[in-house]
Design a protein around this motif. Structure first.
Motif, PDB file in Angstrom:
ATOM      1  N   GLY A  35      34.982  31.798  46.437  1.00 23.00           N
ATOM      2  CA  GLY A  35      35.951  32.200  47.230  1.00 23.00           C
ATOM      3  C   GLY A  35      37.616  32.567  46.238  1.00 23.00           C
ATOM      4  N   LEU A  36      37.732  30.859  46.977  1.00 25.10           N
ATOM      5  CA  LEU A  36      38.618  30.494  46.713  1.00 25.10           C
ATOM      6  C   LEU A  36      39.749  31.164  44.935  1.00 25.10           C
ATOM      7  CD1 LEU A  36      41.081  29.704  48.470  1.00 25.10           C
ATOM      8  CD2 LEU A  36      41.025  28.007  47.340  1.00 25.10           C
ATOM      9  N   MET A  37      38.876  31.013  43.983  1.00 24.11           N
ATOM     10  CA  MET A  37      39.081  31.496  42.866  1.00 24.11           C
ATOM     11  C   MET A  37      39.450  32.858  42.746  1.00 24.11           C
ATOM     12  SD  MET A  37      39.162  29.384  39.973  1.00 24.11           S
ATOM     13  CE  MET A  37      39.493  30.308  38.657  1.00 24.11           C
ATOM     14  N   SER A  38      38.937  33.672  43.718  1.00 25.19           N
ATOM     15  CA  SER A  38      38.687  35.289  42.982  1.00 25.19           C
ATOM     16  C   SER A  38      39.571  35.889  44.133  1.00 25.19           C
ATOM     17  CB  SER A  38      37.431  35.796  44.065  1.00 25.19           C
ATOM     18  OG  SER A  38      37.433  36.514  44.208  1.00 25.19           O
ATOM     19  N   GLU A  39      40.284  34.755  44.716  1.00 31.68           N
ATOM     20  CA  GLU A  39      41.841  34.602  45.684  1.00 31.68           C
ATOM     21  C   GLU A  39      42.824  34.799  44.786  1.00 31.68           C
ATOM     22  OE1 GLU A  39      41.943  33.462  49.970  1.00 31.68           O
ATOM     23  OE2 GLU A  39      40.243  34.589  50.158  1.00 31.68           O
ATOM     24  N   ARG A  40      43.241  33.591  44.281  1.00 36.04           N
ATOM     25  CA  ARG A  40      43.421  33.331  43.643  1.00 36.04           C
ATOM     26  C   ARG A  40      44.012  34.530  42.232  1.00 36.04           C
ATOM     27  NH1 ARG A  40      44.644  27.595  45.007  1.00 36.04           N
ATOM     28  NH2 ARG A  40      42.636  26.732  45.224  1.00 36.04           N
ATOM     29  N   LEU A  41      43.414  34.933  41.739  1.00 37.97           N
ATOM     30  CA  LEU A  41      43.044  35.918  40.555  1.00 37.97           C
ATOM     31  C   LEU A  41      43.453  37.271  40.961  1.00 37.97           C
ATOM     32  CD1 LEU A  41      39.923  34.384  38.529  1.00 37.97           C
ATOM     33  CD2 LEU A  41      42.120  34.274  38.249  1.00 37.97           C
ATOM     34  N   GLY A  42      43.392  37.418  42.455  1.00 37.31           N
ATOM     35  CA  GLY A  42      44.000  39.401  43.239  1.00 37.31           C
ATOM     36  C   GLY A  42      43.025  39.503  42.627  1.00 37.31           C
ATOM     37  N   SER A  43      43.140  41.039  41.917  1.00 35.49           N
ATOM     38  CA  SER A  43      42.429  42.090  41.230  1.00 35.49           C
ATOM     39  C   SER A  43      42.110  41.887  40.338  1.00 35.49           C
ATOM     40  CB  SER A  43      43.812  42.915  41.494  1.00 35.49           C
ATOM     41  OG  SER A  43      44.159  42.930  40.522  1.00 35.49           O
ATOM     42  N   ASP A  44      41.983  40.690  39.649  1.00 37.79           N
ATOM     43  CA  ASP A  44      41.852  40.095  38.189  1.00 37.79           C
ATOM     44  C   ASP A  44      40.300  39.139  38.737  1.00 37.79           C
ATOM     45  OD1 ASP A  44      43.974  41.157  36.925  1.00 37.79           O
ATOM     46  OD2 ASP A  44      44.517  39.934  36.080  1.00 37.79           O
ATOM     47  N   GLY A  45      39.658  39.070  39.893  1.00 37.72           N
ATOM     48  CA  GLY A  45      39.024  37.907  40.632  1.00 37.72           C
ATOM     49  C   GLY A  45      37.811  39.080  40.914  1.00 37.72           C
ATOM     50  N   ARG A  46      37.339  40.169  40.692  1.00 39.97           N
ATOM     51  CA  ARG A  46      36.964  40.689  41.358  1.00 39.97           C
ATOM     52  C   ARG A  46      35.135  40.884  40.636  1.00 39.97           C
ATOM     53  NH1 ARG A  46      40.822  45.113  43.727  1.00 39.97           N
ATOM     54  NH2 ARG A  46      42.067  44.162  45.428  1.00 39.97           N
ATOM     55  N   VAL A  47      34.251  41.640  41.003  1.00 42.02           N
ATOM     56  CA  VAL A  47      33.175  41.548  40.540  1.00 42.02           C
ATOM     57  C   VAL A  47      33.739  42.349  39.265  1.00 42.02           C
ATOM     58  CG1 VAL A  47      31.021  42.704  39.887  1.00 42.02           C
ATOM     59  CG2 VAL A  47      31.376  41.057  42.303  1.00 42.02           C
ATOM     60  N   GLY A  48      33.073  42.201  37.762  1.00 41.55           N
ATOM     61  CA  GLY A  48      33.274  43.049  37.097  1.00 41.55           C
ATOM     62  C   GLY A  48      34.463  43.494  35.686  1.00 41.55           C
ATOM     63  N   LYS A  49      35.490  42.053  36.565  1.00 45.22           N
ATOM     64  CA  LYS A  49      36.155  41.438  35.646  1.00 45.22           C
ATOM     65  C   LYS A  49      35.708  40.661  34.487  1.00 45.22           C
ATOM     66  CE  LYS A  49      39.463  44.386  38.015  1.00 45.22           C
ATOM     67  NZ  LYS A  49      40.425  45.220  37.657  1.00 45.22           N
ATOM     68  N   LEU A  50      36.575  40.444  33.846  1.00 49.34           N
ATOM     69  CA  LEU A  50      36.899  40.010  32.710  1.00 49.34           C
ATOM     70  C   LEU A  50      37.869  38.345  32.686  1.00 49.34           C
ATOM     71  CD1 LEU A  50      36.626  42.036  29.579  1.00 49.34           C
ATOM     72  CD2 LEU A  50      34.799  41.550  30.509  1.00 49.34           C
ATOM     73  N   ILE A  51      37.114  37.277  32.595  1.00 56.35           N
ATOM     74  CA  ILE A  51      37.991  36.014  32.581  1.00 56.35           C
ATOM     75  C   ILE A  51      38.182  35.373  30.774  1.00 56.35           C
ATOM     76  CG2 ILE A  51      38.217  33.347  33.198  1.00 56.35           C
ATOM     77  CD1 ILE A  51      37.043  34.751  35.594  1.00 56.35           C
ATOM     78  N   ARG A  52      38.923  34.754  30.537  1.00 58.45           N
ATOM     79  CA  ARG A  52      38.798  33.992  28.931  1.00 58.45           C
ATOM     80  C   ARG A  52      38.919  33.318  29.658  1.00 58.45           C
ATOM     81  NH1 ARG A  52      43.459  34.636  24.345  1.00 58.45           N
ATOM     82  NH2 ARG A  52      42.134  32.819  23.483  1.00 58.45           N
ATOM     83  N   MET A  53      37.826  32.027  28.775  1.00 60.43           N
ATOM     84  CA  MET A  53      37.803  30.905  28.681  1.00 60.43           C
ATOM     85  C   MET A  53      37.480  30.504  27.451  1.00 60.43           C
ATOM     86  SD  MET A  53      35.612  29.450  32.340  1.00 60.43           S
ATOM     87  CE  MET A  53      35.167  31.611  32.272  1.00 60.43           C
ATOM     88  N   ASP A  54      38.436  29.914  26.449  1.00 60.96           N
ATOM     89  CA  ASP A  54      38.947  29.238  25.482  1.00 60.96           C
ATOM     90  C   ASP A  54      38.838  30.979  24.674  1.00 60.96           C
ATOM     91  OD1 ASP A  54      38.508  26.169  25.893  1.00 60.96           O
ATOM     92  OD2 ASP A  54      36.665  25.775  25.340  1.00 60.96           O
ATOM     93  N   ASP A  55      37.291  30.838  23.611  1.00 62.73           N
ATOM     94  CA  ASP A  55      38.077  32.309  22.721  1.00 62.73           C
ATOM     95  C   ASP A  55      36.314  32.752  23.043  1.00 62.73           C
ATOM     96  OD1 ASP A  55      35.625  30.241  22.009  1.00 62.73           O
ATOM     97  OD2 ASP A  55      36.482  30.255  19.750  1.00 62.73           O
ATOM     98  N   ARG A  56      36.250  33.002  24.351  1.00 63.48           N
ATOM     99  CA  ARG A  56      35.858  33.842  24.824  1.00 63.48           C
ATOM    100  C   ARG A  56      35.898  34.701  25.743  1.00 63.48           C
ATOM    101  NH1 ARG A  56      29.101  31.771  23.716  1.00 63.48           N
ATOM    102  NH2 ARG A  56      29.617  31.899  21.304  1.00 63.48           N
ATOM    103  N   LEU A  57      35.204  35.630  26.385  1.00 67.01           N
ATOM    104  CA  LEU A  57      35.603  36.374  27.503  1.00 67.01           C
ATOM    105  C   LEU A  57      34.054  36.590  28.369  1.00 67.01           C
ATOM    106  CD1 LEU A  57      37.237  39.874  26.247  1.00 67.01           C
ATOM    107  CD2 LEU A  57      38.098  37.915  27.738  1.00 67.01           C
ATOM    108  N   TYR A  58      34.002  35.759  29.275  1.00 68.50           N
ATOM    109  CA  TYR A  58      33.466  36.273  30.406  1.00 68.50           C
ATOM    110  C   TYR A  58      33.365  37.502  31.282  1.00 68.50           C
ATOM    111  CZ  TYR A  58      32.091  31.464  28.290  1.00 68.50           C
ATOM    112  OH  TYR A  58      31.724  30.806  27.710  1.00 68.50           O
ATOM    113  N   THR A  59      32.164  38.199  32.051  1.00 68.11           N
ATOM    114  CA  THR A  59      32.001  38.947  32.403  1.00 68.11           C
ATOM    115  C   THR A  59      31.799  38.318  33.885  1.00 68.11           C
ATOM    116  OG1 THR A  59      31.492  40.495  31.489  1.00 68.11           O
ATOM    117  CG2 THR A  59      31.489  42.147  33.287  1.00 68.11           C
TER     118      THR A  59
END
Ligand code: ATP
Ligand code: MG
Lengths: 220, 415
Positions: free
Chosen positions: B162-186
């Motif tokens: 929950g806090l992570m999502s808050e920190r990410l703001g609009s990028d932290g919502r369901v459907g957005k992508l997060i890049r970790m190392d060289d991969r993208l995760y939905t």
């Protein structure tokens, strides 16, 4: 017969010596009678009064008060009799300095099962009888000796006792105050209360119907 | 009854007032004792509540098998025995161990770094089985948790705290992508934010998963026990075993211990943790503290009680005349004893009240300065107060009996 005191002996042990105080003493008092006891200092008047009041016990003899055998009663029963049938008046007043007039006069009710609203009226009436209504809220140190003794008498008569035991009630008072106190005793006597009064003073003893002399541990 | 109590209170009050300092000092021991008892109960209850809360979070019917780091020497010996820490093989093995076991989940800490998120918090990243969310009772606020399909197909999805999502703001919502190392995760799910601060204890960290990212843990179809690939690539952090009910916890834990011992050839590179047992551990730690406080409380109450006895004996002698007067107007010995007993209890009750007030302050200080969990319950106030009253009655008994025994003649002559 309210009080029957027969062949009573009482002595105090001081070291190895046995000092006899009461020796083969008889005393009979009728209901409503006013008796005074005179005697020299140390003749045993106070001792007698304490035994009559159930505060002390004799070594020998019988004591019946109001058809009860006082000497065979338990502490509770004797306390009950003190609280309901007897009133004490002492030479030194013996008021509680922490309590005001109302508090002191109410003290006997502490140990009786009287309804609070009734207590208030009994207390008020008793204070009125000794003429101290205007001093109701005062504490003993704010009163004169005569007034203190009147409070003590109010305390004794508040429970409407059968008998009042007074041990030199005027001993610490001047003649004017003594007169006032004696008037109160006369009044009490007229309303039917038995009184046993101890005094050195013949004038004081004269208010009673019968004067007894304490001599050699006996009453004459 | 009313005037009785009133004249008692007035005379008692005066006698106490005349000797204000003496009364205060005599009651000091009781104050300390009551304070100690209150602190003891409040901290004990606080610790218990916290541990219980943690256990509840861990699940009362859960048993944890956690990875344990070995020293280098032990590690070498372990490898000789082909034990490589917790593996998926253990998971499979435990799953079929007993009908008592309902579900087995696993979690593996992975070292990935989110890139381009613009936040400087390094989240904990875990790969977990689909049932992990349910096993830990994770509360998914938006979207869903990882499911079996995600796991089987090794999908590039994640669930974030929950806090992570808050920190990410609009990028932290369901459907957005997060890049970790060289991969993208939905992002497929967001957990509810937990407000309570995590508290560390010896064995378990009370994680709140606020800054956590969960990824699906891929489970290959065929596992072999000594397949080194599995052993090396499936170093799990923790296995969670759920049993059917609380009665199963103990027997299941025994079974699991035996199974793990067999699986790992006696190499202790794991810890079996039963949350229910944590309670005992936490309370054992509390016990030392309690022992110290009990001694303080007992000594204080004893000293306090003796102080009360002392002051009451003095009071009885001072108030001889009062006793005589009361006896003359009808008080029995019992009435007198009761009066002085009531007085000593009243005295200790005052001490108890002061002690409880002091206890509230101490407990507040302990909570804020030492950071201990505190729980003020009815019990933590009532017990010390009752103890104060008992002290008053116990140590007031002897003086009260002395007062009752007093000869009214002597006290009336004593002028
Ligand atoms: N507790 C006691 N121990 C020993 N002797 C006592 C005790 N109480 C009283 N006495 C003695 O008993 C005797 C009678 O005392 P009591 O007080 O009854 O006399 P009294 O007639 O009232 O005297 P007074 O007129 O001075 O008041 C006295 O000699 C006294 O010393
Ligand atoms: Mg005398």
């Amino acid at each position: 017969m309210l009080l029957e005191f027969k062949r009573v002996f009482k002595s105090y042990q001081i070291g190895k010596n046995k000092i006899p105080v009461l020796q083969d003493l008889d005393l009979f008092v009728n209901e409503g009678e006013f008796v005074s006891i005179m005697g020299t200092s140390g003749s045993g008047k106070s001792t007698l009064l304490h035994i009559l009041g159930g505060l002390d016990t004799p070594d020998e003899g019988t004591y019946r008060f109001n058809a009860r055998d006082m000497l065979s009663l338990s502490d509770e029963e004797r306390s009950w009799i003190r609280g309901h049938w007897l009133g004490f008046v002492f030479q030194t007043f013996n008021l509680l300095s922490e309590l005001d007039v109302v508090g002191n006069v109410s003290l006997p009710f502490t140990y009786r099962k009287t309804k609070p609203e009734k207590i208030a009226s009994h207390v008020e009436h008793a204070i009125d009888r000794v003429g101290l209504l205007h001093r109701k809220g005062h504490r003993p140190f704010e009163l004169s000796g005569g007034e203190m003794q009147r409070v003590a008498i109010a305390r004794a008569l508040a429970v409407n006792p059968k008998m009042i035991l007074a041990d030199e009630p005027t001993g610490n008072l001047d003649s004017r105050n003594s007169e006032h106190i004696l008037d109160l005793f006369r009044e009490l006597h007229q309303t039917g209360t038995s009184i046993i009064l101890v005094s050195h003073d013949e004038k004081v003893a004269a208010v009673s119907e019968r004067i007894l002399q304490m001599e050699d541990g006996c009453l004459q | 009854m009313m005037p009785q109590v009133l004249s008692f209170i007035i005379t008692a009050y005066h006698s106490l007032l005349i000797h204000k300092l003496r009364s205060l000092l005599s009651v000091l021991g009781v104050v300390c004792g009551v304070m100690a008892v209150m602190i003891m109960i409040s901290t004990g209850e606080g610790a218990k509540k916290e541990v219980l809360g943690r256990i509840e979070q861990m699940g009362l019917t859960n048993i944890y098998v956690n990875d344990k780091l070995l020293s280098e020497e032990l590690q070498k010996r372990a490898e000789k025995k082909r034990s490589y820490g917790l593996s998926l093989y253990d998971v499979e093995y435990l799953r079929s161990l007993s009908p008592m076991i309902v579900s087995v989940g696993a979690v593996q800490k992975v070292a990935l770094t989110p890139v381009g998120t613009g936040i400087n918090i390094i989240p904990s990243i875990f790969k977990c089985t689909a049932n992990y969310g349910e096993l830990l009772g994770l509360d998914v606020r938006r979207g869903r948790f990882i499911n079996v399909q995600d796991s089987l197909n090794n999908r590039q999805v994640c669930v974030i705290g929950g806090l992570m999502s808050e920190r990410l703001g609009s990028d932290g919502r369901v459907g957005k992508l997060i890049r970790m190392d060289d991969r993208l995760y939905t992002i497929i799910g967001v957990l509810r934010k937990v407000d309570k601060k995590p508290v560390k204890t010896a064995k378990v960290t009370n994680q709140n998963f606020n800054d956590t990212i969960f990824l699906p843990l891929n489970i290959p179809h065929n596992l072999t026990k000594f397949g080194t690939s599995i052993a090396q690539h499936s170093m799990l952090s923790s296995i969670v075993v759920e049993v059917a009910n609380r009665e199963n916890v103990e027997p299941a834990a025994r079974l699991i211990n035996r199974a793990m011992e067999y699986n790992h050839q006696g190499v202790l590179d794991y810890d079996v943790i039963v949350p229910l047992e944590l309670l005992d551990q936490a309370l054992a730690a509390q016990n030392i503290f309690n022992l110290v406080l009990t001694v303080i409380a007992a000594v204080s109450l004893l000293v306090g009680g003796i102080g009360i006895m002392n002051i009451m004996l003095a009071t009885v002698t001072e108030r001889k005349r009062e006793i005589g007067i009361r006896r003359a107007v009808g008080a029995t010995r019992k009435d007198i004893a009761f009066q002085f007993l009531a007085e000593s209890s009243l005295l200790t009750m005052c001490g108890g009240t002061i002690g409880i007030a002091g206890g509230f302050i101490s407990v507040f200080v302990i909570e804020n300065l030492a950071g201990w969990p505190i729980e003020i319950t009815v019990v933590s106030v009532v017990i010390p107060f009752v103890l104060a009253c008992v002290t008053g009655v116990f140590f007031g008994y002897y003086p009260a009996v002395q007062a009752a025994k007093m000869d009214p003649i002597k006290t009336l002559r004593a002028e």
